[in-house]
Design an enzyme around this catalytic site. Sequence first.
Site, PDB file in Angstrom:
ATOM      1  N   CYS A  69      59.439  52.794  33.274  1.00 31.59           N
ATOM      2  CA  CYS A  69      59.390  51.338  33.368  1.00 31.59           C
ATOM      3  C   CYS A  69      59.957  50.758  32.086  1.00 31.59           C
ATOM      4  CB  CYS A  69      57.958  50.846  33.565  1.00 31.59           C
ATOM      5  SG  CYS A  69      57.167  51.452  35.081  1.00 31.59           S
TER       6      CYS A  69
ATOM      7  N   GLY B 175      63.808  49.935  35.804  1.00 32.96           N
ATOM      8  CA  GLY B 175      62.969  49.762  36.978  1.00 32.96           C
ATOM      9  C   GLY B 175      63.443  48.609  37.829  1.00 32.96           C
TER      10      GLY B 175
ATOM     11  N   ASN C  48      54.378  51.828  30.249  1.00 33.14           N
ATOM     12  CA  ASN C  48      55.479  52.701  30.626  1.00 33.14           C
ATOM     13  C   ASN C  48      55.035  54.134  30.390  1.00 33.14           C
ATOM     14  OD1 ASN C  48      57.995  53.908  31.139  1.00 33.14           O
ATOM     15  ND2 ASN C  48      58.657  53.637  29.024  1.00 33.14           N
ATOM     16  N   GLY C  49      54.994  54.932  31.439  1.00 26.11           N
ATOM     17  CA  GLY C  49      54.580  56.319  31.306  1.00 26.11           C
ATOM     18  C   GLY C  49      53.787  56.768  32.504  1.00 26.11           C
TER      19      GLY C  49
ATOM     20  N   TYR D 140      69.960  60.310  30.455  1.00 22.34           N
ATOM     21  CA  TYR D 140      70.194  59.449  31.613  1.00 22.34           C
ATOM     22  C   TYR D 140      69.507  58.084  31.580  1.00 22.34           C
ATOM     23  CZ  TYR D 140      69.837  57.835  36.481  1.00 22.34           C
ATOM     24  OH  TYR D 140      69.864  57.086  37.617  1.00 22.34           O
TER      25      TYR D 140
END
Length: 499
Positions: free
Chosen positions: A2, A28, A102-103, A255
């Site tokens: 995210c 996201g 985020n995670g 990426y």
Amino acid sequence: MCGIVGVVSHAPVNQLIYDALLLLQHRGQDAAGIVTQQERKFFMHKAKGMVRDVFRTRNMRSLPGNCGLGQVRYPTAGNAYSEEEAQPFYVNAPFGIVLVHNGNLTNAHALKSELFITDHRHINTESDSEVLLNVLAHEIEKTTRGLPLQPLDIFAAVRNVHKRVKGSYAVIALIAGHGVLAFRDPFGIRPLCIGKGPDGTVVASESVVLEGTGFKFERNVDPGEAVFIALDGTVHAQQCADNPQLNPCIFEFVYLARPDSVMDNISVYQARLNLGESLAKRVISTVPPNEIDVVIPIPESSRPSAAQLAHLLGLPYREGFVKNRYVGRTFIMPGQSVRKKSVRQKLNAIASEFKGRNVLLVDDSIVRGTTSKEIVQMARDAGARKVYLASAAPPVRYPNVYGIDMPTSSELVAHNRSVEEIRQIIGCDALIYQDVDGMKKAIGALNAKITGFDASCFDGVYVTGDITSDDINRLNEKRVGGEETQEDTSRLALPNHND
């Protein structure tokens, strides 16, 4: 994966957070949310969809205040289609706290039981972020014990969060009437940085947010560190983990991140150039350069690696695919059937660059193999004589449990397969992979202070040291799910249902 942002400013922040989320949109595309605070009252809007679709003028006008948070969501746990699981999440006690995360928590199941039985807190969704928020709220409540909140109390609470929570987490929370708290897991798996400008302070997932909104990058938030930005702009920071060590997710550099970001003092663009240089050596050992007519990247993340590879091998670099920018990134679409359908909608081959040539296609990574197989066939359909495929990353052989959508072994084309078996499935004439050590050296050379990476999807080593096969199986059960056609009838946590 995210994207998160938090701001404390002397001016209204709604437009600033919106602009920041646009810069994080690549992290996201499932849902987006913003919360702001004015006079201790929170104002929130969140919904499924892209940032530009979620927020209209009327929504922006309803987000007053000089501090706030935002998130773009890409779900890896919970329900991909539930608007309830869009962030931020909110609890009213103590003080009132909203949080973006985020995670991926690897012990969310155990924590959820603890919260109910011991902490007497209620969790209303399947999101591990709601679990994390309630753990934080409970620990803040314990440290303050009804007294006024002080920065030292916050840091003591975060220290206890680190002891209870396992997995990857970069967190930004807004505490009503006090300020913004940001902290990072003790391994620094997910990124977080801080910047300052004339009007305030910003914390965000990537440095590109700071540059794109007129703020100056100050530093990364250290693994295990907590940063508290009071409403008057004063910044307090403290290390809250007993044994922090920087092991960032290497897939960020391969990426996930934007190439114009700098993470943990590593330029993402330079990291991808280095991967191309290392990959060039692997190509030479597999396919003689005189048997390759042209090097063509598979847009977009592979371009730096492909350009560097072509330069070192003395081969022409050409753009052979045109990308439709109005189709979502294939990798982050929930559901395999959608992924298969989207490839040819997303890319179109320029036939003149393929006809009668031996082409070397370069991709940033190969995860499920379905996209690679179709792209190789597109090159053949465009007239390529031979199609070689090179991956700037090693084979993805293992599940990821830290917030990337590749958790089940059965979905990974490289799992329990040799390179030759993968080549046959994809249908290329030669398949060249980066090796794990080469990848780590290529990226690690850019910051000598990094002693290791989370490269678990490549080498099977989980840096938190607590992952078992049972954990992976349980996490697979919590993967994003639901049907897009199902009606979401539960609206308890959705503040803007009637909007």
